[in-house]
Design a protein around this motif. Structure first.
Motif, PDB file in Angstrom:
ATOM      1  N   PHE A   1      14.817 -43.890   1.871  1.00 51.58           N
ATOM      2  CA  PHE A   1      14.204 -43.023   0.875  1.00 51.58           C
ATOM      3  C   PHE A   1      13.234 -42.075   1.573  1.00 51.58           C
ATOM      4  CE2 PHE A   1      15.054 -47.055  -1.418  1.00 51.58           C
ATOM      5  CZ  PHE A   1      15.979 -46.570  -2.335  1.00 51.58           C
ATOM      6  N   PRO A   2      13.491 -40.765   1.534  1.00 54.95           N
ATOM      7  CA  PRO A   2      12.666 -39.820   2.311  1.00 54.95           C
ATOM      8  C   PRO A   2      11.215 -39.741   1.840  1.00 54.95           C
ATOM      9  CG  PRO A   2      14.179 -38.642   0.863  1.00 54.95           C
ATOM     10  CD  PRO A   2      14.576 -40.083   0.804  1.00 54.95           C
ATOM     11  N   HIS A   3      10.953 -40.068   0.559  1.00 54.39           N
ATOM     12  CA  HIS A   3       9.598 -39.965   0.004  1.00 54.39           C
ATOM     13  C   HIS A   3       8.791 -41.247   0.188  1.00 54.39           C
ATOM     14  CE1 HIS A   3      12.095 -41.839  -3.047  1.00 54.39           C
ATOM     15  NE2 HIS A   3      11.008 -42.304  -3.630  1.00 54.39           N
ATOM     16  N   LEU A   4       9.416 -42.287   0.809  1.00 51.17           N
ATOM     17  CA  LEU A   4       8.708 -43.535   1.062  1.00 51.17           C
ATOM     18  C   LEU A   4       8.483 -43.701   2.562  1.00 51.17           C
ATOM     19  CD1 LEU A   4      10.643 -46.026  -1.261  1.00 51.17           C
ATOM     20  CD2 LEU A   4       8.605 -44.673  -1.804  1.00 51.17           C
ATOM     21  N   ASN A   5       7.336 -44.261   2.933  1.00 52.88           N
ATOM     22  CA  ASN A   5       7.097 -44.505   4.354  1.00 52.88           C
ATOM     23  C   ASN A   5       7.845 -45.759   4.806  1.00 52.88           C
ATOM     24  OD1 ASN A   5       5.524 -46.758   3.645  1.00 52.88           O
ATOM     25  ND2 ASN A   5       3.603 -45.605   3.749  1.00 52.88           N
ATOM     26  N   VAL A   6       7.695 -46.115   6.078  1.00 60.41           N
ATOM     27  CA  VAL A   6       8.450 -47.242   6.636  1.00 60.41           C
ATOM     28  C   VAL A   6       8.163 -48.517   5.865  1.00 60.41           C
ATOM     29  CG1 VAL A   6       8.654 -48.745   8.651  1.00 60.41           C
ATOM     30  CG2 VAL A   6       8.689 -46.255   8.945  1.00 60.41           C
TER      31      VAL A   6
ATOM     32  N   SER B   1      11.430 -38.690   8.108  1.00 59.88           N
ATOM     33  CA  SER B   1      11.532 -37.409   8.825  1.00 59.88           C
ATOM     34  C   SER B   1      10.712 -37.398  10.114  1.00 59.88           C
ATOM     35  CB  SER B   1      11.073 -36.261   7.922  1.00 59.88           C
ATOM     36  OG  SER B   1       9.703 -36.443   7.546  1.00 59.88           O
ATOM     37  N   GLU B   2       9.800 -38.361  10.251  1.00 62.30           N
ATOM     38  CA  GLU B   2       8.955 -38.439  11.440  1.00 62.30           C
ATOM     39  C   GLU B   2       9.475 -39.450  12.464  1.00 62.30           C
ATOM     40  OE1 GLU B   2       4.541 -37.631   9.723  1.00 62.30           O
ATOM     41  OE2 GLU B   2       5.485 -39.467   8.972  1.00 62.30           O
ATOM     42  N   LEU B   3      10.659 -39.998  12.210  1.00 69.30           N
ATOM     43  CA  LEU B   3      11.231 -41.030  13.073  1.00 69.30           C
ATOM     44  C   LEU B   3      12.461 -40.521  13.811  1.00 69.30           C
ATOM     45  CD1 LEU B   3      11.148 -44.010  10.543  1.00 69.30           C
ATOM     46  CD2 LEU B   3       9.434 -43.476  12.302  1.00 69.30           C
TER      47      LEU B   3
END
Length: 347
Positions: A87-92, A132-134
């Motif tokens: 889910f792009p709107h959730l963090n890890v 997106s940051e991974l």
């Protein structure tokens, strides 16, 4: 009794048979790969186990319980897909926690379980980042952690490494095997990559056109393929149709040439040998299975050369890593098809 049993599984689409009498037994704690080319039915098999597709016939038993009428959300299966599906709107942390929230665990339980699996998968320091940051490898580890955190009865993995580059694929397959061994989770791993499959699997099911052609440990499939398809798929590129055979002596005739194999099998149709198991030289050393030929093509492979050699029984592919002996086009050479590497196939 096996932990997972698939019995006589059948599936068709518009009168086209996709799965034809699939039978498979998996022991608890094993990692079993389903290996085969695109369209062979391996992903369909996985999706039916998961409950994402309906079967036409057959049984799927997990710990002796029939899964046929059990809905997807009650099967307690972990799933890891090729696309990561984060889910792009959730963090890890939130991505990994999603399955636990759906099971209505308490906030403290979720916190403890997610932190534990993030630590095991080396993601703890990334828990506040978004997909997106991974990197691709980190995203795949998040997907894997999400599948593991629910402590599933069975982990299903569908081509999970195919979007990664070659170096990262090797790192991730080692990580998957390490985690699977550590946690002891029974796993079904779908892939078309034989090297990847052999590196991590306890057993391998090789599929072709909706059937399992061979089910065995990786070493046996690699060294003793049972069918023409399995041999060709795992790299036995030289395949010869025989004229006749003497079963007792392990002798087989191809285009009038007698060859000897250490393996004596009844009703043989083909002989096969891998290119890297053939000795090439300029000398006639009077060994068994010696063929004379002429080099008609030379290809540099990095680790050595591939030679296509025209012989009395057809063109034979030879991979040679001996950099001291470089052969040229039109060279007359001798090939030794070693008897312990020459395998008979019944179909």
């Amino acid at each position: 009794m096996a932990y997972l049993e698939i019995k006589h599984l059948q599936k068709s689409y518009e009168n086209k048979k996709v799965l034809n009498d699939i039978n498979l037994s998996v022991n608890e704690g094993e990692l079993v790969s389903i290996l085969g080319p695109s369209g062979c039915g391996k992903t369909t098999t996985l999706r039916i186990i998961a409950g994402l597709l309906d079967k036409d016939d057959g049984e799927i038993l997990l710990s002796g319980n029939d899964l046929s009428e059990v809905p997807v959300h009650k099967r307690n299966l972990g799933m890891v897909f090729q696309s990561y599906a984060l889910f792009p709107h959730l963090n890890v942390f939130e991505n990994v926690a999603f399955g636990l929230k759906m099971r209505h665990l308490s906030k403290n339980e979720i916190q403890d379980k997610v932190n534990e699996i993030l630590d095991i998968t080396n993601l703890f320091n990334l828990k506040d980042r978004y997909p997106s940051e991974l990197s691709g490898g980190q995203q795949q580890r998040v997907s894997l952690a999400r599948g593991l955190v629910i402590k599933p009865k069975l982990l299903l993995m569908d081509e999970p490494l195919s979007n990664l580059d070659a170096k990262l694929r090797i790192q991730m397959r080692e990580e998957i095997k390490r985690l699977q061994n550590k946690l002891g989770i029974t796993t079904i791993f779908v892939t078309h990559d034989q090297e990847e499959c052999f590196a991590i699997s306890d057993h391998v099911a090789v599929m072709n056109k909706g059937r399992i052609e061979q089910f065995d440990i990786p070493q046996n499939i690699y060294n003793h393929p049972k069918t023409k398809f399995v041999a060709d798929f795992i790299g036995y590129e030289n395949l010869f149709e025989i004229d006749s055979q003497d079963t007792t002596a392990g002798q087989y005739s191809i285009a009038g040439k007698k060859l000897i194999s250490d393996f004596s099998v009844k009703n043989v149709r083909y002989l096969t040998i891998k290119p890297d198991q053939i000795n090439i030289s300029k000398n006639d050393d009077d060994k068994n299975n010696l063929l004379s030929g002429k080099i008609i093509e030379r290809i540099y492979l990095g680790r050595g050369y591939r030679y296509n050699v025209k012989t009395e029984i057809g063109i034979i592919k030879v991979d040679d890593q001996n950099s001291d002996d470089l052969f040229n086009l039109n060279d007359e050479v001798f090939l030794n098809l070693r008897s312990h590497s020459l395998l008979p196939l019944s179909k």
